[in-house]
Design a protein around this motif. Structure first.
Motif, PDB file in Angstrom:
ATOM      1  N   ASN A 103       0.819  -1.211   0.000  1.00 11.44           N
ATOM      2  CA  ASN A 103       0.000   0.000   0.000  1.00 11.44           C
ATOM      3  C   ASN A 103       0.857   1.266   0.000  1.00 11.44           C
ATOM      4  O   ASN A 103       0.546   2.244  -0.691  1.00 11.44           O
ATOM      5  CB  ASN A 103      -0.937   0.015   1.208  1.00 11.44           C
ATOM      6  N   ASP A 104       1.937   1.244   0.772  1.00  4.91           N
ATOM      7  CA  ASP A 104       2.796   2.432   0.856  1.00  4.91           C
ATOM      8  C   ASP A 104       3.558   2.687  -0.435  1.00  4.91           C
ATOM      9  O   ASP A 104       3.820   3.836  -0.788  1.00  4.91           O
ATOM     10  CB  ASP A 104       3.756   2.319   2.042  1.00  4.91           C
ATOM     11  N   TYR A 109       2.324   2.240  -3.439  1.00  7.72           N
ATOM     12  CA  TYR A 109       1.367   2.976  -4.264  1.00  7.72           C
ATOM     13  C   TYR A 109       1.231   4.429  -3.785  1.00  7.72           C
ATOM     14  O   TYR A 109       1.181   5.362  -4.596  1.00  7.72           O
ATOM     15  CB  TYR A 109       0.000   2.292  -4.263  1.00  7.72           C
ATOM     16  N   ARG A 110       1.167   4.625  -2.477  1.00  9.65           N
ATOM     17  CA  ARG A 110       1.049   5.982  -1.926  1.00  9.65           C
ATOM     18  C   ARG A 110       2.251   6.835  -2.308  1.00  9.65           C
ATOM     19  O   ARG A 110       2.100   7.961  -2.794  1.00  9.65           O
ATOM     20  CB  ARG A 110       0.938   5.900  -0.393  1.00  9.65           C
ATOM     21  N   GLU A 111       3.451   6.303  -2.101  1.00  8.81           N
ATOM     22  CA  GLU A 111       4.661   7.067  -2.388  1.00  8.81           C
ATOM     23  C   GLU A 111       4.877   7.249  -3.896  1.00  8.81           C
ATOM     24  O   GLU A 111       5.394   8.280  -4.327  1.00  8.81           O
ATOM     25  CB  GLU A 111       5.879   6.411  -1.730  1.00  8.81           C
ATOM     26  N   ALA A 132       2.494   7.678  -6.073  1.00 13.27           N
ATOM     27  CA  ALA A 132       1.589   8.765  -6.471  1.00 13.27           C
ATOM     28  C   ALA A 132       2.190  10.130  -6.129  1.00 13.27           C
ATOM     29  O   ALA A 132       2.067  11.082  -6.913  1.00 13.27           O
ATOM     30  CB  ALA A 132       0.237   8.593  -5.781  1.00 13.27           C
ATOM     31  N   LYS A 133       2.859  10.228  -4.995  1.00 12.84           N
ATOM     32  CA  LYS A 133       3.502  11.490  -4.613  1.00 12.84           C
ATOM     33  C   LYS A 133       4.597  11.878  -5.597  1.00 12.84           C
ATOM     34  O   LYS A 133       4.911  13.047  -5.753  1.00 12.84           O
ATOM     35  CB  LYS A 133       4.114  11.375  -3.213  1.00 12.84           C
ATOM     36  N   THR A 150      10.360   3.951   0.606  1.00  8.55           N
ATOM     37  CA  THR A 150       9.160   3.359   1.207  1.00  8.55           C
ATOM     38  C   THR A 150       9.526   2.466   2.380  1.00  8.55           C
ATOM     39  O   THR A 150       8.827   2.449   3.397  1.00  8.55           O
ATOM     40  CB  THR A 150       8.353   2.587   0.144  1.00  8.55           C
TER      41      THR A 150
END
Length: 133
Positions: free
Chosen positions: A56-57, A59-61, A63-64, A113
């Protein structure tokens, strides 16, 4: 953010729930063949927690960083557990990310990440687990 998990277990029946703030989700986990307890052990769930957090992280990072195309992420976490009552040890994980982005950019994303993954950092610091009566 408040997170909780709960199990309701009786003969041949188990309900497992996780909750973040007001969002409750049920996870299907069968009982053991004996009818009592969970067919998945806590060590397995702990390692799955690490894999889920990292995935999950990523994908989050990504996107940033405007890394838009990640075709797939594979995360494998391993660890050793000994006798009853002994803590786990030798936790390791590896990942493979398929993306159109340059390999160096993905490698940096993985390294960063790893440093910000919350579950990883929680275990790396150590934590108190308190029985409330």
């Amino acid at each position: 953010m408040k997170i909780s998990a709960s199990i309701q277990s009786k003969l041949n029946h188990q309900q497992t729930f996780v909750q973040t703030n007001e969002s409750v989700k049920e996870i299907k986990i069968d009982p053991k063949t004996s009818g009592f307890g969970s067919s998945i052990n806590g060590g397995e769930l702990l390692l799955l927690s690490l894999a889920t957090c990292f995935c999950n992280d990523i994908y989050r990072e990504a996107a940033k960083r405007n890394i838009i195309i990640i075709s797939s992420i594979d995360v494998e976490v391993t660890g050793d557990f000994g006798a009853e009552g002994e803590p786990g040890s030798n936790f390791k994980y590896k990942t493979n990310i398929v993306s159109d982005s340059p390999a160096a950019e993905i490698e940096e994303l993985i390294t960063y990440t790893d440093k910000v993954a919350e579950i990883h950092n929680t275990l790396r610091q150590g934590l108190n687990v308190t029985l409330v009566k």
